[in-house]
Design an enzyme around this catalytic site. Structure first.
Site, PDB file in Angstrom:
ATOM      1  N   TYR A  51       0.821  -1.212   0.000  1.00 32.88           N
ATOM      2  CA  TYR A  51       0.000   0.000   0.000  1.00 32.88           C
ATOM      3  C   TYR A  51       0.861   1.272   0.000  1.00 32.88           C
ATOM      4  O   TYR A  51       0.389   2.337   0.391  1.00 32.88           O
ATOM      5  CB  TYR A  51      -0.959  -0.002   1.193  1.00 32.88           C
ATOM      6  CG  TYR A  51      -2.228  -0.801   0.957  1.00 32.88           C
ATOM      7  CD1 TYR A  51      -3.120  -0.453  -0.060  1.00 32.88           C
ATOM      8  CD2 TYR A  51      -2.554  -1.903   1.741  1.00 32.88           C
ATOM      9  CE1 TYR A  51      -4.289  -1.171  -0.285  1.00 32.88           C
ATOM     10  CE2 TYR A  51      -3.722  -2.630   1.523  1.00 32.88           C
ATOM     11  CZ  TYR A  51      -4.576  -2.251   0.500  1.00 32.88           C
ATOM     12  OH  TYR A  51      -5.743  -2.963   0.280  1.00 32.88           O
ATOM     13  N   ASN A 114     -13.425  -3.098   4.035  1.00 32.12           N
ATOM     14  CA  ASN A 114     -14.346  -3.204   2.902  1.00 32.12           C
ATOM     15  C   ASN A 114     -14.162  -4.485   2.082  1.00 32.12           C
ATOM     16  O   ASN A 114     -14.474  -4.532   0.904  1.00 32.12           O
ATOM     17  CB  ASN A 114     -14.266  -1.946   2.032  1.00 32.12           C
ATOM     18  CG  ASN A 114     -12.884  -1.718   1.458  1.00 32.12           C
ATOM     19  OD1 ASN A 114     -11.977  -2.502   1.694  1.00 32.12           O
ATOM     20  ND2 ASN A 114     -12.740  -0.656   0.690  1.00 32.12           N
ATOM     21  N   HIS A 117      -9.938  -6.133  -2.144  1.00 28.46           N
ATOM     22  CA  HIS A 117      -9.089  -5.212  -2.909  1.00 28.46           C
ATOM     23  C   HIS A 117      -9.086  -5.683  -4.356  1.00 28.46           C
ATOM     24  O   HIS A 117      -9.087  -6.884  -4.616  1.00 28.46           O
ATOM     25  CB  HIS A 117      -7.643  -5.234  -2.395  1.00 28.46           C
ATOM     26  CG  HIS A 117      -6.666  -4.697  -3.400  1.00 28.46           C
ATOM     27  ND1 HIS A 117      -6.422  -3.359  -3.546  1.00 28.46           N
ATOM     28  CD2 HIS A 117      -5.915  -5.318  -4.352  1.00 28.46           C
ATOM     29  CE1 HIS A 117      -5.549  -3.180  -4.537  1.00 28.46           C
ATOM     30  NE2 HIS A 117      -5.228  -4.369  -5.044  1.00 28.46           N
TER      31      HIS A 117
HETATM   32  P1  RTP Z   1      -8.542  -1.204  -3.021  1.00 29.91           P
HETATM   33  O1  RTP Z   1      -7.268  -0.509  -3.455  1.00 29.91           O
HETATM   34  O2  RTP Z   1      -8.418  -1.854  -1.652  1.00 29.91           O
HETATM   35  O3  RTP Z   1      -9.083  -2.121  -4.061  1.00 29.91           O
HETATM   36  O4  RTP Z   1      -9.673  -0.128  -2.825  1.00 29.91           O
HETATM   37  P2  RTP Z   1     -10.006   1.146  -3.701  1.00 29.91           P
HETATM   38  O5  RTP Z   1      -9.126   1.207  -4.915  1.00 29.91           O
HETATM   39  O6  RTP Z   1     -11.471   1.143  -3.890  1.00 29.91           O
HETATM   40  O7  RTP Z   1      -9.624   2.308  -2.686  1.00 29.91           O
HETATM   41  P3  RTP Z   1      -8.226   3.082  -2.486  1.00 29.91           P
HETATM   42  O8  RTP Z   1      -8.502   4.533  -2.628  1.00 29.91           O
HETATM   43  O9  RTP Z   1      -7.146   2.468  -3.317  1.00 29.91           O
HETATM   44  O10 RTP Z   1      -7.934   2.806  -0.949  1.00 29.91           O
HETATM   45  C1  RTP Z   1      -7.295   1.618  -0.552  1.00 29.91           C
HETATM   46  C2  RTP Z   1      -7.965   1.096   0.690  1.00 29.91           C
HETATM   47  O11 RTP Z   1      -7.704   1.972   1.778  1.00 29.91           O
HETATM   48  C3  RTP Z   1      -8.795   1.916   2.689  1.00 29.91           C
HETATM   49  N1  RTP Z   1      -9.344   3.256   2.869  1.00 29.91           N
HETATM   50  N2  RTP Z   1      -9.682   3.733   4.043  1.00 29.91           N
HETATM   51  N3  RTP Z   1     -10.605   5.405   6.135  1.00 29.91           N
HETATM   52  C4  RTP Z   1     -10.644   5.850   4.882  1.00 29.91           C
HETATM   53  O12 RTP Z   1     -11.084   6.938   4.577  1.00 29.91           O
HETATM   54  C5  RTP Z   1     -10.154   4.961   3.819  1.00 29.91           C
HETATM   55  N4  RTP Z   1     -10.102   5.260   2.528  1.00 29.91           N
HETATM   56  C6  RTP Z   1      -9.580   4.168   1.935  1.00 29.91           C
HETATM   57  C7  RTP Z   1      -9.834   0.980   2.099  1.00 29.91           C
HETATM   58  O13 RTP Z   1      -9.632  -0.318   2.653  1.00 29.91           O
HETATM   59  C8  RTP Z   1      -9.495   1.017   0.621  1.00 29.91           C
HETATM   60  O14 RTP Z   1      -9.987  -0.131  -0.030  1.00 29.91           O
HETATM   61 MG    MG Z   2      -7.011   1.001  -4.820  1.00 33.25          MG
END
Ligand code: RTP
Ligand code: MG
Length: 140
Positions: A51, A114, A117
Site C-alpha cells: 500500500y 471493505n 481489494h
Molecule cells: P482497493 O485498493 O483496496 O481495491 O480499494 P479502492 O481502490 O477502492 O480504494 P483506495 O482509494 O485504493 O484505498 C485503498 C484502501 O484503503 C482503505 N481506505 N480507508 N478510512 C478511509 O477513509 C479509507 N479510505 C480508503 C480501504 O480499505 C481502501 O480499499
Molecule cells: Mg485502490
C-alpha cells in the site's frame, strides 16, 4: 477482446467472517475465473510496501494494521476486461455508496474494512500479481 488478468485480495474482515466462498462466487458469477489463489498472513513490512502509494494518506497506518490483523486470500482473476469487471463486482470503496448486489454493498463493514481489494489499472495489476505470485503459480 483479449483475456485480461487482475489481482484481488479477500481482506481480513471477510476471511474472519468466513466469507471467502461467497466472495469467490460473486467473481465467478460475474464472468471471472480464479487462476491462482492462496491464503497468507502479511507482515507489517509487506502491507506497507503493498500500500506504499497511500503512505501519505491519513488512513495509512490504520489500513496496514487492518491488513495484518487476520489472514488474507490473494488471487489472480482472469476474464474479458477483468480489471474493470472486478471493480464493478466489488462496488464502491465506501459500502454506503456501493450498488446493490456488489460485494462491498453486501459484505463490507466500513470504508476501511471493505472486504476486498482489486487492482485499478493494467500496470498496477501486473505489479501486484508479481508481488504475490510466481509465473508458475498462474494456471490459466
Ligand atoms: P482497493 O485498493 O483496496 O481495491 O480499494 P479502492 O481502490 O477502492 O480504494 P483506495 O482509494 O485504493 O484505498 C485503498 C484502501 O484503503 C482503505 N481506505 N480507508 N478510512 C478511509 O477513509 C479509507 N479510505 C480508503 C480501504 O480499505 C481502501 O480499499
Ligand atoms: Mg485502490
Amino acid at each position: 477482446m483479449a483475456l485480461e488478468r487482475t489481482f484481488s485480495i479477500v481482506k481480513p474482515d471477510a476471511t474472519k467472517r468466513n466469507l471467502v466462498g461467497q466472495i469467490v462466487a460473486k467473481f465467478e458469477e460475474g464472468g471471472l475465473r480464479v487462476i491462482a489463489q492462496k491464503r497468507i498472513q502479511l507482515t507489517l513490512a509487506q502491507a506497507q510496501t503493498f500500500y506504499g502509494v497511500h503512505s501519505e494518506r491519513p488512513f495509512f497506518d490504520e489500513l496496514c494494521e487492518f491488513m495484518i490483523s487476520e489472514p488474507i486470500v490473494v488471487q489472480v482473476l482472469e476474464g474479458e476486461n477483468a480489471i474493470a469487471r472486478n471493480r464493478e463486482i466489488m462496488g464502491a470503496t465506501n459500502p454506503a455508496e456501493a450498488v446493490a448486489g456488489t460485494i462491498r454493498k453486501e459484505f463490507a463493514l466500513s470504508i476501511g474494512e471493505n472486504s476486498v481489494h482489486g487492482s485499478d489499472a493494467p500496470e498496477t495489476a501486473a505489479e501486484e500479481i508479481a508481488f504475490f505470485f510466481s509465473g508458475l503459480e498462474l494456471v490459466g
